[in-house]
Design a protein around this motif. Structure first.
Motif, PDB file in Angstrom:
ATOM      1  N   PHE A   1      44.809  61.905  39.386  1.00 16.10           N
ATOM      2  CA  PHE A   1      43.801  62.290  40.383  1.00 16.10           C
ATOM      3  C   PHE A   1      43.196  63.639  40.010  1.00 16.10           C
ATOM      4  CE2 PHE A   1      42.521  64.652  44.171  1.00 16.10           C
ATOM      5  CZ  PHE A   1      41.586  63.799  44.705  1.00 16.10           C
TER       6      PHE A   1
ATOM      7  N   CYS B   1      40.328  60.306  50.950  1.00 18.43           N
ATOM      8  CA  CYS B   1      40.445  61.268  49.850  1.00 18.43           C
ATOM      9  C   CYS B   1      40.136  62.654  50.396  1.00 18.43           C
ATOM     10  CB  CYS B   1      39.469  60.895  48.737  1.00 18.43           C
ATOM     11  SG  CYS B   1      39.363  62.131  47.424  1.00 18.43           S
TER      12      CYS B   1
ATOM     13  N   HIS C   1      39.168  65.070  48.800  1.00 18.90           N
ATOM     14  CA  HIS C   1      38.071  65.672  48.047  1.00 18.90           C
ATOM     15  C   HIS C   1      36.717  65.096  48.458  1.00 18.90           C
ATOM     16  CE1 HIS C   1      36.264  67.814  44.726  1.00 18.90           C
ATOM     17  NE2 HIS C   1      35.671  66.706  44.343  1.00 18.90           N
ATOM     18  N   CYS C   2      36.625  63.739  48.566  1.00 24.14           N
ATOM     19  CA  CYS C   2      35.307  63.132  48.810  1.00 24.14           C
ATOM     20  C   CYS C   2      35.257  62.298  50.084  1.00 24.14           C
ATOM     21  CB  CYS C   2      34.899  62.267  47.618  1.00 24.14           C
ATOM     22  SG  CYS C   2      35.834  60.720  47.533  1.00 24.14           S
TER      23      CYS C   2
ATOM     24  N   CYS D   1      41.673  57.363  44.027  1.00 21.66           N
ATOM     25  CA  CYS D   1      40.387  57.398  44.732  1.00 21.66           C
ATOM     26  C   CYS D   1      39.344  56.707  43.856  1.00 21.66           C
ATOM     27  CB  CYS D   1      39.965  58.841  44.985  1.00 21.66           C
ATOM     28  SG  CYS D   1      38.294  58.929  45.663  1.00 21.66           S
TER      29      CYS D   1
ATOM     30  N   HIS E   1      36.252  56.715  44.021  1.00 21.57           N
ATOM     31  CA  HIS E   1      35.069  57.555  43.780  1.00 21.57           C
ATOM     32  C   HIS E   1      35.390  58.697  42.794  1.00 21.57           C
ATOM     33  CE1 HIS E   1      31.279  59.589  44.577  1.00 21.57           C
ATOM     34  NE2 HIS E   1      31.965  60.708  44.718  1.00 21.57           N
ATOM     35  N   CYS E   2      36.485  59.412  43.044  1.00 18.59           N
ATOM     36  CA  CYS E   2      36.838  60.543  42.174  1.00 18.59           C
ATOM     37  C   CYS E   2      37.444  60.090  40.846  1.00 18.59           C
ATOM     38  CB  CYS E   2      37.832  61.470  42.870  1.00 18.59           C
ATOM     39  SG  CYS E   2      37.190  62.249  44.355  1.00 18.59           S
TER      40      CYS E   2
HETATM   41 ZN   LIG Z   1      37.778  61.093  46.172  1.00 20.05          ZN
END
Ligand SMILES: [Zn+2]
Length: 275
Positions: A182, A249, A251-252, A269, A271-272
Motif C-alpha cells: 500500500f 482508504c 488516503h483516497c 486499495c 485506486h491507490c
Molecule cells: Zn486509496
C-alpha cells in the motif's frame, strides 16, 4: 502470526534478561512441539548451559548457549515467550518452561500449539535447511536494491506471493506485505517481473520503512502477540489496509477490497494500488 518486527521486539526484550543466565530446568508440557528432539534429550543437553546470545533470522529466534548449542524457536501463529523474574505456575496453554539461575522462568505459551522448538549444534545450524532457504534480512546490508531488482526480474508470480515466500527476503508476513505494498502504491496481484525499476525502488524503500517503524512500535497486536513482558505492540494504530477490507482508504476514500493470494487474505486499495 508474529513477523519480523514482533520477533525482533521479543528478542530485544528478552536479551538483557537472559544473557549470562544458566539453564537449570526444562519442563516440556507439549512434546509434539519439539522438532527432531525428545523432551529427555532437550533437558539433558540444555541443563547447566549458559545463554550467551539471542539472535533472530527471519521469524526464527536463536538462543545461543554454551557448548555451541542453539535453541531455535518459531512462534508460528500464536506462540509467545514470556519472561518472569520469579517462578510462575504453568497456564493451560503453557507448552514449555525453561528455569534459570539467577532464579527466573521463560515460558513458551501457545494457544494453537503450532509453534516449533528444536535444538541444534553450530554445525547442524549452518546446514539447517529452513534457514538456508531464507533470503536476506530486509533491514540488513545484503538486501540491496540491486539484489531486489535482480531477484524480481525473473519471477512472474504476484509480488505479494514473492514477498511472503521468505526466499527473496526474510521476515515479512501478511501484515507487513499488505502495508508495504500500500505504501508503495503497488497492487499485490501484479506479477513481480512487471514492476518498473522505479516501482521496485519505491517498494524496497517501503518495506524497510514499514518494518523500521513497526520495530520501533514494538510490533502489531491484533490478537495474540505480546512482547516478552506481556505488553502489546502499537503498530496496529498505523495499519492502512491490513484487516480493513470494506472500509474506506485513509488516503483516497475508496472502499478497500480483498482477495486471496498464496492462501492468505489480502487487502488493498483499487485506486491507490491500480493493477
Ligand atoms: Zn486509496
Amino acid at each position: 502470526m508474529p513477523e519480523l518486527p514482533e520477533v525482533e521486539t521479543i528478542r530485544a526484550g528478552l536479551e538483557p534478561h537472559l544473557l549470562g543466565q544458566k539453564i537449570t530446568g526444562i519442563t516440556v508440557l507439549r512434546p509434539s512441539q519439539l522438532r527432531d528432539i525428545s523432551p529427555e534429550e532437550l533437558s539433558t543437553q540444555l541443563i547447566g548451559k549458559t545463554i550467551n546470545r539471542l539472535s533472530r533470522r527471519g521469524k526464527y529466534l536463536l538462543f545461543y548457549c554454551s557448548s555451541e548449542l542453539i535453541l531455535v524457536v518459531h512462534l508460528r501463529m500464536t506462540g509467545q515467550l514470556l519472561y518472569y523474574s520469579a517462578g510462575k505456575p504453568a497456564m493451560v496453554h503453557t507448552r514449555l518452561i525453561i528455569s534459570l539461575e539467577p532464579p527466573a522462568e521463560l515460558h513458551f505459551h501457545d494457544v494453537r500449539a503450532l509453534g516449533q522448538i528444536t535444538l541444534l549444534n553450530s554445525k547442524q545450524l549452518s546446514n539447517w535447511r529452513p534457514l538456508l532457504l531464507l533470503g536476506p534480512e530486509p533491514l540488513g546490508p545484503d538486501f540491496t536494491l540491486e539484489y531486489f531488482q535482480q531477484s524480481l526480474a525473473c519471477r512472474r508470480a504476484p509480488i505479494k506471493n514473492i514477498l511472503l515466500g521468505q526466499r527473496i527476503v526474510a521476515g515479512l508476513g501478511n501484515i507487513y506485505t499488505d502495508e508495504a505494498l500500500f505504501k508503495a502504491g503497488i497492487n499485490p496481484l501484479r506479477p513481480a517481473n512487471m514492476l518498473s525499476e522505479a516501482q521496485v525502488q519505491i517498494l524496497w524503500t517501503a518495506i524497510r520503512q514499514t518494518l523500521t517503524t513497526a520495530v520501533a512500535d514494538g510490533g502489531t497486536t491484533i490478537r495474540d502477540y505480546l512482547n516478552s513482558s506481556g505488553i502489546s505492540g502499537s503498530f496496529q494504530r498505523r495499519l492502512q489496509v491490513y484487516g480493513r477490507k470494506g472500509q474506506k482508504c485513509r488516503h483516497c476514500g475508496s472502499e478497500l477490497v480483498g482477495c486471496r493470494l498464496a492462501g492468505r487474505s489480502t487487502v488493498y486499495c483499487p485506486h491507490c494500488q491500480p493493477l
